[in-house]
Design an enzyme around this catalytic site. Structure first.
Site, PDB file in Angstrom:
ATOM      1  N   HIS A   4       0.741  -1.142   0.124  1.00 50.93           N
ATOM      2  CA  HIS A   4      -0.043  -0.020   0.024  1.00 50.93           C
ATOM      3  C   HIS A   4       0.556   1.194   0.033  1.00 50.93           C
ATOM      4  O   HIS A   4       0.358   2.230  -0.101  1.00 50.93           O
ATOM      5  CB  HIS A   4      -0.896  -0.047   1.250  1.00 50.93           C
ATOM      6  CG  HIS A   4      -0.307  -0.313   2.599  1.00 50.93           C
ATOM      7  ND1 HIS A   4       0.241  -1.298   2.772  1.00 50.93           N
ATOM      8  CD2 HIS A   4      -0.306   0.510   3.339  1.00 50.93           C
ATOM      9  CE1 HIS A   4       0.660  -1.367   4.240  1.00 50.93           C
ATOM     10  NE2 HIS A   4       0.440  -0.026   4.569  1.00 50.93           N
ATOM     11  N   GLU A  49       4.115 -23.923   4.293  1.00 50.76           N
ATOM     12  CA  GLU A  49       3.780 -23.925   2.882  1.00 50.76           C
ATOM     13  C   GLU A  49       3.606 -22.491   2.389  1.00 50.76           C
ATOM     14  O   GLU A  49       3.887 -22.240   1.172  1.00 50.76           O
ATOM     15  CB  GLU A  49       2.453 -24.611   2.731  1.00 50.76           C
ATOM     16  CG  GLU A  49       2.547 -26.115   3.488  1.00 50.76           C
ATOM     17  CD  GLU A  49       2.549 -26.271   4.860  1.00 50.76           C
ATOM     18  OE1 GLU A  49       2.242 -25.280   5.722  1.00 50.76           O
ATOM     19  OE2 GLU A  49       2.657 -27.391   5.401  1.00 50.76           O
TER      20      GLU A  49
END
Lengths: 625, 625
Positions: free
Chosen positions: A68, A376
């Site tokens: 952002h 993961e």
């Protein structure tokens, strides 16, 4: 470097404010806190990049994990003379590449950010990939400056566990060309972060994860920031073996009148009157000046192409004879070895390599195998990062646990990453381990990825070939693998293009066509045999390419038989059944049956579970009769 | 407690070995390392639980986050006399509740584990929920022992970032009734963990995250473990304000001849001869003896039911007038306030409460709002834990970021959790923030959850009502919310049952039926108006319940018009289009068109993006013509 840094900070703030107010949205306060940090990094000689050749592998890399803060990032490219002020003012417009959060549509961007907490992992992947490429090109022996991957992090996003996954792995592998810059501006989107300005605790946490730290007490003071970067530079050029984190206390909205260190200004551009006030405060700014950035040493990297086959010694590839019983996961391991002649192929696995058979590759090519441990999310983002510096990473774990990395897979698509994912142990047919280990949503999840490729082979030969097809494909692709051993169906010279299928059984008297993939294909073949003894013929199609699916063949056999049965080891929504239904919906008068996992599964034997869920040969026969 | 602990450890190892060898699979080595830790916890007076009333809210709780140690867990229940040895030997069988990884099918289990790294978060949710219930029942003023939530963790799973998300939040909220037990057996599935037996680094990391630690140098010595638990007990009963982590060095396969501390024995039962050897080593074991476990003080908790409406003072609920423009996310915030009369309703949000409007609830009920910071995985697992001690948690963030918690959502289903999830900012219609913030896979992801409920309201009134419906529903439910303001369509007295839909426009001359939800429903209504001026009538259905979908109504209008158009702000696979197609596939001669997001989106205005993707009123009219 003789840049007037103070001048640059004024220009950057001017640019941040004018572009966000022009856009009517955006994050000026989150951008402003990091102005001094980025000014010194970019314009005081630390970032080495060749803007004319942004994809040069040995450029430094800069990732705004706090995506952002894009207005600051674009303003930096403006200050560096790479875009005009007019272009900067197109921020967030439909016709602009300067999106609300960075994406590779803007040529200088490597990875899309905006889903917080992923940038450090992607940077880690790039840093590891750059090291790999240096080793490949034998650059370590030269006096060649190792490129650095710089990652700007927000303090809010440090709450994401993935950041700590990246941290632990970076120190474990001593990835010392990775530098994080933590912009501790204290304020998140809706108030204070958990740690506020508690730099000590940040330092303790980061150091406990094995990183060097450099603390900046005032990250909005150019002088303080310069001192810190000098220290880092010394570290980078000595025999330091750890990644480094800069921990800088800053103010959100720093240097901007009316919003500095004030809550309630997240994601809000300044209204016109406040903008005028703030710009007055910044003084005269010349938006046509640009400033210089250090360049990397350019070497002629002739990346060895796929055609340069290295001899792969001692690497015996298994051959598959028809009717041998081989699990597709085992064929996966074999296939990885077979594509190892491409030196850019690397393999990652999340602590399951003896189950996914990625260990077959590891044993032959230990330098090209990366143990990612049970993390993961980080694995997928690291693979993404590696792919952005020219590697071809395959990542594997149990398909069920890939659900953990869905956001990272989603973002890999927006990053235009070349990420190959293998999920083993799919479906209830894994048996006694139970529901937690059974992927039953993975086809839905991966099919929803707009440009994703979803493959689901049924035997060793097709697995082997599809791993090669994945290598040729550029994008996000997924292969679903089965735990159980299944008979080899195909000859070694058959081809399995993405988007294809195989008609395994057919005749002129087919009463129905059964479309299956993976374990259920073998149930379909059993049903075929049994029905045949009873005088009923069916066609059987191996839909190994679930997405894109083979429209022509399916339509042909749907029309021919008028009765389509899809059987899959997956929950009913979003899998192969839906893919087929889409294809046949326009054909009039087709009977359609869909056998899928309709009950919450449990432990049991594979056959008990296939039967209980109604996806075995008996269920298929029942559906046909 | 006068249990013979040594005897118990022998019984447990005997049970672990015999049950896994009988099953032919399972994890004896991972179970054995924690035998002494669990023996002392259970049988030396630390765990307080009433087996006759396993759902009693003020029981201690035990979670095996390392779910593969299930054989140990079941053996503990056997040692405690809760199951017979014969039942124990049904491990992993289809007809047994003793699954390969724990699930609530076994009555003593609260949450399913087996996807690693989630148990500490679930335990944190329970610990927070128990504190909440104690406050609710005003038990803090009595001399009532605060129940403890004990979580057994494996050292491999510590690599999961979610564990650190749980750690940071537990210390932030001073959840001192949470005790983690880290079983550092050094060996993961395929070799050594990143830290091996480096207890010092574990201790540093855990302490830097604000936890107390107790290190056990030999976690397979009953005496060492007893000393540690005495220390913990002192901490728990003094004014300690932090959670505690036991860090115990153990051996994988400890106490079992032939496998102790040996690699290559993960997930492997002992073959018959080795089993005989190992059992001989353990000596005589009486499998019919059972041992006592401490009980909690039982109080008559009369949980206040929904019907006991507490006066909710100063809580003005907004009223929605038709054609007012209100974003559904704002209505979400209002609805949360309206259901606050049920004291078990609590709200969680991942640092986005000013965007999701969960802040409306927070402002009125700060004690019942939990800021979860940017850590979606932990948020969902905490919500699960809270639901398992009687709370009704709503969790919100941007729908795009829920993809981060897909594994946790998946596991919440297997845990039989009561978890309500709200995802705001769905679709390309969010506009200028760009693709990273746009949920375009969430319907696919949530529909794939077998028993999941998926809601997608189009206006404030229906949102308001659906939040109430979600409260009544027990399970995993999801509501998709829109960023943009949309006109109020419904009167306040209308009802919106799960599985229903609303026919908003219809006539006897309808040329087609448009089925939509959320932002695209308003595009459909615009198309209706325009077409009407041209003399063409269409029906428009609000499919606010995407799963289960309103089969009857859709079938009726499909038959009536012969032409179905689905339009949705979602990628083409797995969303509303697929849900509708399933419903209408059996009806002959239906024309079907599906308008969805078929191009990778970017920043722009909402209308630009709806138009570019072909999901606006113009595209709908084109599809009809």
């Amino acid at each position: 470097m003789k840049n007037d840094l103070q001048n640059i900070t004024n220009l950057l703030r001017h640019d941040i404010l004018t572009s966000t107010t022009a856009a009517g949205s955006g994050h000026p306060s989150s951008s402003s806190s990091a102005v001094e940090l980025m000014t010194v990094l970019w314009f005081d000689g630390y970032l080495h990049t060749d803007f004319k050749d942004p994809k040069y592998i040995f450029n430094d890399r800069i990732i705004f994990s706090k995506g952002h803060a894009a207005p600051l990032l674009y303003s930096l490219y403006h200050a560096a003379g790479q875009i005009s002020h007019d272009e900067l003012l197109t921020l967030r417009r439909f016709d602009s590449v300067l999106e609300g959060h960075p994406t590779p549509r803007f040529k200088f961007i490597d990875v899309a950010t905006g889903s917080l907490g992923q940038g450090l992992s992607a940077g880690l992947g790039m840093a590891m990939g750059i090291k790999y490429q240096m080793r490949n090109e034998k650059l370590e022996i030269r006096n060649f400056r190792e490129p650095v991957v710089w990652v700007l992090l927000g303090d809010s996003e440090i709450a994401e566990g993935q950041v700590w996954e990246a941290m632990e792995l970076a120190s474990h592998y001593k990835v010392n060309n990775l530098v994080g810059i933590l912009d501790v501006n204290r304020l998140g989107q809706r108030g204070e972060t958990m740690l506020g300005w508690d730099l000590d605790t940040y330092k303790k946490r980061v150091e406990s994860f094995g990183w060097n730290t450099v603390v900046i007490e005032n990250g909005n003071s150019l002088k303080d920031v310069q001192v810190a970067f000098e220290a880092i530079n010394r570290q980078l050029t000595t025999d330091n073996r750890q990644p480094t984190m800069i921990i800088a206390k800053t103010q959100k909205g720093a240097g901007i009148k009316g919003i500095a260190d004030k809550d309630g200004w997240h994601g809000k551009p300044l209204p016109k009157e406040m903008l005028d006030e703030a710009l007055k405060e910044l003084g005269n700014v010349d938006t046509s000046t640009s400033f210089s950035v250090a360049k990397p040493e350019k070497i002629n990297v002739i990346l060895r192409s796929e055609t340069t086959k290295d001899p792969v010694e001692g690497n015996e590839i298994l051959r598959f004879a028809q009717n041998d019983k081989v699990a597709t996961r085992e064929a996966y391991g074999e296939a990885l070895k077979a594509i190892a002649d491409n030196p850019y192929v690397v393999v990652l696995d999340a602590e399951t390599s003896n189950s996914t058979f990625a260990e077959k590759f590891k044993k032959e090519f230990p330098d090209r195998f990366f143990e990612m441990y049970i993390a993961e999310q980080n694995m997928i983002s690291v693979a993404l990062g590696m792919s952005k510096v020219g590697l071809i990473p395959y990542s594997s774990t149990f398909a069920a646990f890939l659900s953990r990395a869905y956001d990272q897979i989603r973002m890999a698509q927006y990053s235009e990453g070349n990420v190959k994912i293998a999920g083993s142990h799919a479906g209830v047919s894994i048996g006694s381990d139970g529901s937690s280990q059974m992927a039953l949503e993975d086809l839905a999840m991966m099919r929803a990825i707009l440009n994703g490729v979803v493959l689901y082979p049924s035997d060793a030969v097709s697995t082997f070939k599809l791993i090669e097809e994945m290598k040729k494909h550029n994008g996000v692709s997924y292969i679903r693998l089965t735990r159980e051993k299944t008979p080899v169906l195909y000859k070694e010279n058959e081809s399995f293009p993405i988007g294809g299928s195989k008609v395994l059984r057919s005749s002129d008297q087919d009463k129905a066509v059964v479309i299956a993939a993976g374990i259920t294909l073998h149930e379909a073949l059993k049903a075929y045999d049994e029905l045949k003894t009873k005088g009923t013929n069916i066609a059987v199609i191996d839909a190994y390419s679930v997405k894109p699916i083979d429209v022509d063949t399916i339509v042909k056999y749907a029309k021919k038989t008028g009765h389509v049965i899809v059987v899959e080891d997956h929950y009913p929504d979003g899998g192969l059944g839906d893919a087929v239904l889409k294809v046949i919906q326009k054909i009039p008068n087709i009977k359609f049956a869909h056998l899928a996992v309709n009950k919450i599964p449990r432990s049991g034997t594979p056959q008990e579970l296939l039967s209980w869920e109604g996806i075995d040969a008996a269920a298929i026969m029942k559906a046909i009769m």
